[in-house]
Scaffold this motif. Structure first.
Motif, mmCIF file in Angstrom:
data_model
loop_
_atom_site.group_PDB
_atom_site.id
_atom_site.type_symbol
_atom_site.label_atom_id
_atom_site.label_comp_id
_atom_site.label_asym_id
_atom_site.label_seq_id
_atom_site.Cartn_x
_atom_site.Cartn_y
_atom_site.Cartn_z
ATOM 1 N N ARG A 1 30.041 32.058 42.594
ATOM 2 C CA ARG A 1 31.057 32.461 41.611
ATOM 3 C C ARG A 1 31.318 33.972 41.675
ATOM 4 O O ARG A 1 32.426 34.430 41.352
ATOM 5 N N LYS A 2 30.340 34.753 42.090
ATOM 6 C CA LYS A 2 30.549 36.196 42.233
ATOM 7 C C LYS A 2 31.545 36.509 43.348
ATOM 8 O O LYS A 2 32.171 37.570 43.352
ATOM 9 N N LYS B 1 36.889 32.800 42.854
ATOM 10 C CA LYS B 1 37.373 32.557 41.497
ATOM 11 C C LYS B 1 37.159 31.089 41.113
ATOM 12 O O LYS B 1 36.940 30.234 41.972
ATOM 13 N N PRO B 2 37.199 30.812 39.795
ATOM 14 C CA PRO B 2 36.834 29.469 39.315
ATOM 15 C C PRO B 2 37.564 28.317 39.994
ATOM 16 O O PRO B 2 36.964 27.268 40.255
ATOM 17 N N LEU C 1 36.014 27.716 43.368
ATOM 18 C CA LEU C 1 34.652 27.229 43.160
ATOM 19 C C LEU C 1 34.681 25.757 42.756
ATOM 20 O O LEU C 1 33.885 24.949 43.264
ATOM 21 N N GLU D 1 37.498 36.704 45.459
ATOM 22 C CA GLU D 1 37.450 37.941 44.687
ATOM 23 C C GLU D 1 37.953 39.120 45.522
ATOM 24 O O GLU D 1 37.716 39.195 46.736
#
Length: 337
Positions: A303-304, A307-308, A311, A179
């Motif tokens: 996840r914060k 990004k997916p 993860l 992120e």
């Protein structure tokens, strides 16, 4: 040689395993008229014995580990990691994870801090994987229940998962899937003040209290579940689901463990009871690894920060590694127990 073996067994059974405590509790409960051959008496004995044993070991270990940890604050850990390159750096990152927090949720803030400070992503993930899965506390607790060979193999294989996982993520150049607020954070090097021995002891005592308050509810739940499994669930059920007759037992145990949240001190009593009832060693250890490394709350927290796609890669690497370790332990179970 026989003398050394005898000393080893004494340390495992009477010092770490505290079998004398189990006998004492059995005798005391018998004095109160409790039928110790029945399911209720056995459950109460298991519950009291494991609670006291784990509490004693936990408090002692937290004190020792946090005293050691006081010499490795994030700033110093960062400086240590920047001195190494390649797989050696991933190895050091995984080893540093062994002297840091006891659960994945408390490891993630350190992972974010390391990543924000500019450390390579592969190193921070080696740290993130090893921190909840493998720590000095788990080594001692595992020795007290499963023996030194199982404990050592568990720690070594856990470190291998962390090293390989971090190395793979590092080679894939996944930084763009972190992120933006982490990548754009400005790292500030602040020298940690040198603490006196008295201050380190005070810090360790405070951490004993804080960590114990946090993990004790999970110990109660874990020991309670273990007591039920140990004395009330038929052995044939466990053998059918998690024993050698089910080739998918490792996969099932891993998938069951993922959505749960506990630390290793809460999962060990469950693993102990499952093994006693006929579950394979690798199957119960896969369950432990999944609970401590891939718990749903920690995945949500992570996840914060990422990004997916990153993860999903982290989850896939850990899950595959845990399953492989489980089957390896099952294959060599009779050499370890």
């Amino acid at each position: 040689m026989e003398a050394l073996k005898g000393i080893g067994l004494f340390l495992q059974n009477q010092v770490l395993g505290m079998k004398w405590l189990n006998t004492l509790i059995h005798n005391l409960l018998s004095l109160f008229g409790l039928d110790m051959s029945g399911k209720l008496g056995g459950s109460i004995q298991f519950f009291i014995y494991d609670i006291i044993k784990i509490t004693i070991l936990l408090c002692l270990l937290i004190f020792i580990i946090t005293y050691i940890q006081s010499y490795f604050p994030p700033e110093r850990s960062k400086k240590i990691l920047t001195r190494f390159r390649g797989i050696g750096a991933n190895t050091i990152a995984a080893l540093l994870g062994t002297v840091t927090p006891f659960c994945s949720c408390s490891s993630i803030p350190l992972f974010i801090g390391f990543t924000s400070a500019g450390l390579p992503l592969g190193l921070t993930f080696s740290f993130l994987i090893s921190s909840p899965m493998v720590d000095l506390g788990s080594l001692v607790i595992l020795m007290s229940i499963f023996g030194a060979k199982v404990a050592a193999a568990y720690v070594i294989l856990g470190l291998i998962i962390a090293i390989i996982g971090g190395t793979v993520i590092g080679k894939m150049n996944m930084e763009k899937y972190v992120e933006d607020f982490i990548l754009n954070a400005s790292g500030v090097d602040i020298e940690s003040p040198d603490l006196t021995k008295k201050e380190r002891i005070t810090y360790a005592k405070d951490q004993v209290v804080a960590t114990f308050k946090k993990v004790f509810p999970y110990i109660l739940i874990g020991v309670g579940i273990g007591a039920v499994i140990h004395n009330w669930i038929p052995e044939s059920w466990i053998e059918t689901i998690l024993g050698s007759n089910n080739p998918f037992g490792v996969i099932l145990a891993t998938l069951i463990g993922v959505p749960m949240y506990a630390d290793i001190f809460g999962t060990i009593p469950v693993a102990e009871a499952l093994l006693y009832k006929g579950a394979n060693l690798g199957t119960v250890l896969s369950f432990m690894m999944a609970v401590t490394t891939l718990s749903l709350p920690s995945v949500i927290m992570l996840r914060k920060a990422v990004k997916p796609k990153l993860l999903a890669l982290f989850i896939a690497i850990c899950t595959i590694g845990i399953i492989i370790v489980g089957y390896l332990f099952n294959a060599f179970q009779y050499l370890l127990l």
